[in-house]
Design a protein around this motif. Structure first.
Motif, PDB file in Angstrom:
ATOM      1  N   ALA A   1     -14.806  91.266  21.887  1.00  0.00           N
ATOM      2  CA  ALA A   1     -13.912  91.405  23.039  1.00  0.00           C
ATOM      3  C   ALA A   1     -12.917  92.539  22.812  1.00  0.00           C
ATOM      4  O   ALA A   1     -12.646  93.344  23.717  1.00  0.00           O
ATOM      5  N   GLY A   2     -12.372  92.623  21.586  1.00  0.00           N
ATOM      6  CA  GLY A   2     -11.449  93.703  21.268  1.00  0.00           C
ATOM      7  C   GLY A   2     -12.121  95.062  21.353  1.00  0.00           C
ATOM      8  O   GLY A   2     -11.544  96.020  21.866  1.00  0.00           O
ATOM      9  N   HIS A   3     -13.357  95.128  20.861  1.00  0.00           N
ATOM     10  CA  HIS A   3     -14.113  96.389  20.916  1.00  0.00           C
ATOM     11  C   HIS A   3     -14.367  96.798  22.365  1.00  0.00           C
ATOM     12  O   HIS A   3     -14.218  97.968  22.725  1.00  0.00           O
ATOM     13  N   ASP A   4     -14.738  95.828  23.204  1.00  0.00           N
ATOM     14  CA  ASP A   4     -15.027  96.134  24.610  1.00  0.00           C
ATOM     15  C   ASP A   4     -13.775  96.617  25.329  1.00  0.00           C
ATOM     16  O   ASP A   4     -13.838  97.551  26.143  1.00  0.00           O
ATOM     17  N   ARG A   5     -12.634  96.001  25.018  1.00  0.00           N
ATOM     18  CA  ARG A   5     -11.400  96.416  25.682  1.00  0.00           C
ATOM     19  C   ARG A   5     -10.959  97.798  25.213  1.00  0.00           C
ATOM     20  O   ARG A   5     -10.421  98.582  26.000  1.00  0.00           O
ATOM     21  N   ALA A   6     -11.190  98.103  23.938  1.00  0.00           N
ATOM     22  CA  ALA A   6     -10.880  99.448  23.448  1.00  0.00           C
ATOM     23  C   ALA A   6     -11.770 100.485  24.127  1.00  0.00           C
ATOM     24  O   ALA A   6     -11.304 101.564  24.518  1.00  0.00           O
ATOM     25  N   ALA A   7     -13.049 100.142  24.291  1.00  0.00           N
ATOM     26  CA  ALA A   7     -13.968 101.054  24.979  1.00  0.00           C
ATOM     27  C   ALA A   7     -13.543 101.256  26.427  1.00  0.00           C
ATOM     28  O   ALA A   7     -13.617 102.376  26.966  1.00  0.00           O
ATOM     29  N   ALA A   8     -13.073 100.198  27.078  1.00  0.00           N
ATOM     30  CA  ALA A   8     -12.609 100.310  28.456  1.00  0.00           C
ATOM     31  C   ALA A   8     -11.362 101.188  28.538  1.00  0.00           C
ATOM     32  O   ALA A   8     -11.194 101.964  29.492  1.00  0.00           O
ATOM     33  N   ALA A   9     -10.489 101.079  27.526  1.00  0.00           N
ATOM     34  CA  ALA A   9      -9.288 101.913  27.510  1.00  0.00           C
ATOM     35  C   ALA A   9      -9.655 103.380  27.332  1.00  0.00           C
ATOM     36  O   ALA A   9      -9.079 104.258  27.980  1.00  0.00           O
ATOM     37  N   VAL A  10     -10.598 103.656  26.455  1.00  0.00           N
ATOM     38  CA  VAL A  10     -11.062 105.036  26.268  1.00  0.00           C
ATOM     39  C   VAL A  10     -11.598 105.587  27.591  1.00  0.00           C
ATOM     40  O   VAL A  10     -11.304 106.726  27.972  1.00  0.00           O
ATOM     41  N   ALA A  11     -12.366 104.773  28.302  1.00  0.00           N
ATOM     42  CA  ALA A  11     -12.928 105.215  29.581  1.00  0.00           C
ATOM     43  C   ALA A  11     -11.836 105.488  30.602  1.00  0.00           C
ATOM     44  O   ALA A  11     -11.903 106.468  31.362  1.00  0.00           O
ATOM     45  N   ARG A  12     -10.805 104.622  30.645  1.00  0.00           N
ATOM     46  CA  ARG A  12      -9.708 104.821  31.601  1.00  0.00           C
ATOM     47  C   ARG A  12      -8.942 106.106  31.288  1.00  0.00           C
ATOM     48  O   ARG A  12      -8.624 106.884  32.190  1.00  0.00           O
ATOM     49  N   VAL A  13      -8.638 106.342  30.015  1.00  0.00           N
ATOM     50  CA  VAL A  13      -7.933 107.564  29.625  1.00  0.00           C
ATOM     51  C   VAL A  13      -8.767 108.789  29.980  1.00  0.00           C
ATOM     52  O   VAL A  13      -8.255 109.785  30.509  1.00  0.00           O
ATOM     53  N   ARG A  14     -10.050 108.689  29.713  1.00  0.00           N
ATOM     54  CA  ARG A  14     -10.923 109.829  29.966  1.00  0.00           C
ATOM     55  C   ARG A  14     -10.968 110.181  31.444  1.00  0.00           C
ATOM     56  O   ARG A  14     -10.872 111.357  31.816  1.00  0.00           O
ATOM     57  N   GLU A  15     -11.096 109.193  32.323  1.00  0.00           N
ATOM     58  CA  GLU A  15     -11.198 109.506  33.741  1.00  0.00           C
ATOM     59  C   GLU A  15      -9.871 110.047  34.280  1.00  0.00           C
ATOM     60  O   GLU A  15      -9.866 110.916  35.173  1.00  0.00           O
ATOM     61  N   ALA A  16      -8.743 109.571  33.736  1.00  0.00           N
ATOM     62  CA  ALA A  16      -7.448 110.096  34.184  1.00  0.00           C
ATOM     63  C   ALA A  16      -7.298 111.562  33.796  1.00  0.00           C
ATOM     64  O   ALA A  16      -6.955 112.409  34.635  1.00  0.00           O
ATOM     65  N   ALA A  17      -7.556 111.877  32.525  1.00  0.00           N
ATOM     66  CA  ALA A  17      -7.418 113.259  32.062  1.00  0.00           C
ATOM     67  C   ALA A  17      -8.465 114.165  32.704  1.00  0.00           C
ATOM     68  O   ALA A  17      -8.169 115.312  33.073  1.00  0.00           O
ATOM     69  N   GLU A  18      -9.678 113.666  32.844  1.00  0.00           N
ATOM     70  CA  GLU A  18     -10.744 114.491  33.414  1.00  0.00           C
ATOM     71  C   GLU A  18     -10.450 114.857  34.859  1.00  0.00           C
ATOM     72  O   GLU A  18     -10.840 115.932  35.335  1.00  0.00           O
ATOM     73  N   GLY A  19      -9.767 113.969  35.596  1.00  0.00           N
ATOM     74  CA  GLY A  19      -9.409 114.305  36.965  1.00  0.00           C
ATOM     75  C   GLY A  19      -8.509 115.526  37.025  1.00  0.00           C
ATOM     76  O   GLY A  19      -8.669 116.394  37.887  1.00  0.00           O
ATOM     77  N   VAL A  20      -7.564 115.615  36.081  1.00  0.00           N
ATOM     78  CA  VAL A  20      -6.674 116.779  36.032  1.00  0.00           C
ATOM     79  C   VAL A  20      -7.443 118.013  35.586  1.00  0.00           C
ATOM     80  O   VAL A  20      -7.304 119.103  36.167  1.00  0.00           O
ATOM     81  N   PHE A  21      -8.276 117.875  34.556  1.00  0.00           N
ATOM     82  CA  PHE A  21      -9.038 119.033  34.077  1.00  0.00           C
ATOM     83  C   PHE A  21     -10.029 119.533  35.123  1.00  0.00           C
ATOM     84  O   PHE A  21     -10.292 120.739  35.206  1.00  0.00           O
ATOM     85  N   GLU A  22     -10.567 118.640  35.938  1.00  0.00           N
ATOM     86  CA  GLU A  22     -11.467 119.086  37.001  1.00  0.00           C
ATOM     87  C   GLU A  22     -10.701 119.930  38.021  1.00  0.00           C
ATOM     88  O   GLU A  22     -11.193 120.958  38.496  1.00  0.00           O
ATOM     89  N   ALA A  23      -9.486 119.513  38.354  1.00  0.00           N
ATOM     90  CA  ALA A  23      -8.657 120.325  39.246  1.00  0.00           C
ATOM     91  C   ALA A  23      -8.370 121.687  38.615  1.00  0.00           C
ATOM     92  O   ALA A  23      -8.372 122.716  39.309  1.00  0.00           O
ATOM     93  N   LEU A  24      -8.153 121.720  37.297  1.00  0.00           N
ATOM     94  CA  LEU A  24      -7.885 122.986  36.618  1.00  0.00           C
ATOM     95  C   LEU A  24      -9.118 123.881  36.604  1.00  0.00           C
ATOM     96  O   LEU A  24      -8.995 125.112  36.670  1.00  0.00           O
ATOM     97  N   ARG A  25     -10.283 123.295  36.521  1.00  0.00           N
ATOM     98  CA  ARG A  25     -11.493 124.118  36.583  1.00  0.00           C
ATOM     99  C   ARG A  25     -11.625 124.773  37.956  1.00  0.00           C
ATOM    100  O   ARG A  25     -12.096 125.912  38.070  1.00  0.00           O
ATOM    101  N   GLU A  26     -11.230 124.070  38.998  1.00  0.00           N
ATOM    102  CA  GLU A  26     -11.226 124.674  40.331  1.00  0.00           C
ATOM    103  C   GLU A  26     -10.244 125.844  40.388  1.00  0.00           C
ATOM    104  O   GLU A  26     -10.557 126.906  40.944  1.00  0.00           O
ATOM    105  N   VAL A  27      -9.041 125.640  39.827  1.00  0.00           N
ATOM    106  CA  VAL A  27      -8.056 126.722  39.806  1.00  0.00           C
ATOM    107  C   VAL A  27      -8.577 127.891  38.980  1.00  0.00           C
ATOM    108  O   VAL A  27      -8.437 129.058  39.362  1.00  0.00           O
ATOM    109  N   ARG A  28      -9.203 127.594  37.853  1.00  0.00           N
ATOM    110  CA  ARG A  28      -9.774 128.645  36.994  1.00  0.00           C
ATOM    111  C   ARG A  28     -10.783 129.485  37.767  1.00  0.00           C
ATOM    112  O   ARG A  28     -10.724 130.725  37.754  1.00  0.00           O
ATOM    113  N   ASP A  29     -11.697 128.822  38.457  1.00  0.00           N
ATOM    114  CA  ASP A  29     -12.744 129.557  39.178  1.00  0.00           C
ATOM    115  C   ASP A  29     -12.151 130.402  40.305  1.00  0.00           C
ATOM    116  O   ASP A  29     -12.584 131.539  40.541  1.00  0.00           O
ATOM    117  N   ALA A  30     -11.152 129.843  40.991  1.00  0.00           N
ATOM    118  CA  ALA A  30     -10.511 130.603  42.059  1.00  0.00           C
ATOM    119  C   ALA A  30      -9.719 131.774  41.495  1.00  0.00           C
ATOM    120  O   ALA A  30      -9.671 132.858  42.094  1.00  0.00           O
TER     121      ALA A  30
END
Length: 255
Positions: A10-39
């Protein structure tokens, strides 16, 4: 499965879920930056690269930057359960890129009125108030070859006086470094996005950047902004990389 094994899983699964949540939050910002980069690349190569760009060419970035500040990053890149994170965003030109402005940043940020406002700084190297952005980690990382940089948390005295993170990526035009696409994220917003997943982990859990600075935490033992250099008093920790981002999740070894 034994009770101990079930708890460990259960602890391992919750840690994996936390990693996924952090990743999607940061990736949303980096995806916006890739759009700015291309423009920004299109702006840095006007008329197919037959002339040097000028500051006015960068005005073409403004609709994109304004959209991201008005919540466009939420609708385009982030699941509805994550808050809009970006508080400031823009393109910072490499010195000498522009023909009419050796130092320049096309940077826009939130304002109390709700309309984006442009950040204006003294770009005259002869001035005592000259803003040499090349010394900041969010610029130095991409300019030295880092694909993705996360700077902070730090108090942003120059822009917002908020405890902030700055995420940035390099901009290459014609194979040459042309500058940096960057975004400011208030730490309180990033914490709101990831803390529910951290709090679901049994025991201490906190997020650190590549310099070991704590970005978010579910424990007062490791507060945001402190530096992690390993366990204290014999503590054993497990460290999980957040994908290929410059972030890691630290938990008790048993989690």
């Amino acid at each position: 499965m034994s009770t101990v094994a079930s708890l460990a899983q259960a602890g391992h699964d919750r840690a994996a879920a936390a990693v996924a949540r952090v990743r999607e939050a940061a990736e949303g910002v980096f995806e916006a930056l890739r759009e700015v980069r291309d423009a920004a690349v299109a702006c840095a190569l006007p008329a197919g690269g037959t002339r040097r760009p000028v500051a006015a060419d960068l005005a073409a970035l403004r609709p994109l930057l304004w959209a991201r500040l008005r919540g466009g990053a939420l609708s385009a890149h982030m699941p509805a359960h994550l808050p809009a994170l970006i508080a400031g965003i823009g393109f910072i030109a490499a010195p000498g890129l522009l023909a009419d402005a050796p130092w320049y940043l096309e940077w826009w940020q939130e304002s109390p009125s709700g309309d984006p406002v442009q950040l204006l700084r003294d770009m005259d190297p002869a001035s005592s108030a000259f803003y040499d952005y090349t010394h900041w980690d969010w610029y130095a990382g991409p300019s030295s070859g880092a694909e993705r940089t996360i700077c902070g948390p730090y108090v942003d005295y120059l822009c917002t006086d908020e405890y902030s993170l700055t995420l940035s990526v390099p901009v290459l035009a014609g194979g040459t470094f042309a500058g940096v696409a960057a975004a400011d994220v208030f730490v309180r917003r990033f914490e709101a996005a990831v803390l529910p997943a951290l709090r679901a982990i049994p025991g201490p859990a906190f997020l650190v950047n590549d310099e070991g600075r704590v970005v978010a935490s579910n424990t007062a033992t490791w507060v945001t902004g402190s530096v992690y250099r390993g366990g204290r008093g014999g503590e054993e920790h497990a460290v999980r990389r957040v994908g290929d981002l410059p972030l890691s999740l630290v938990t008790a070894a048993s989690a």
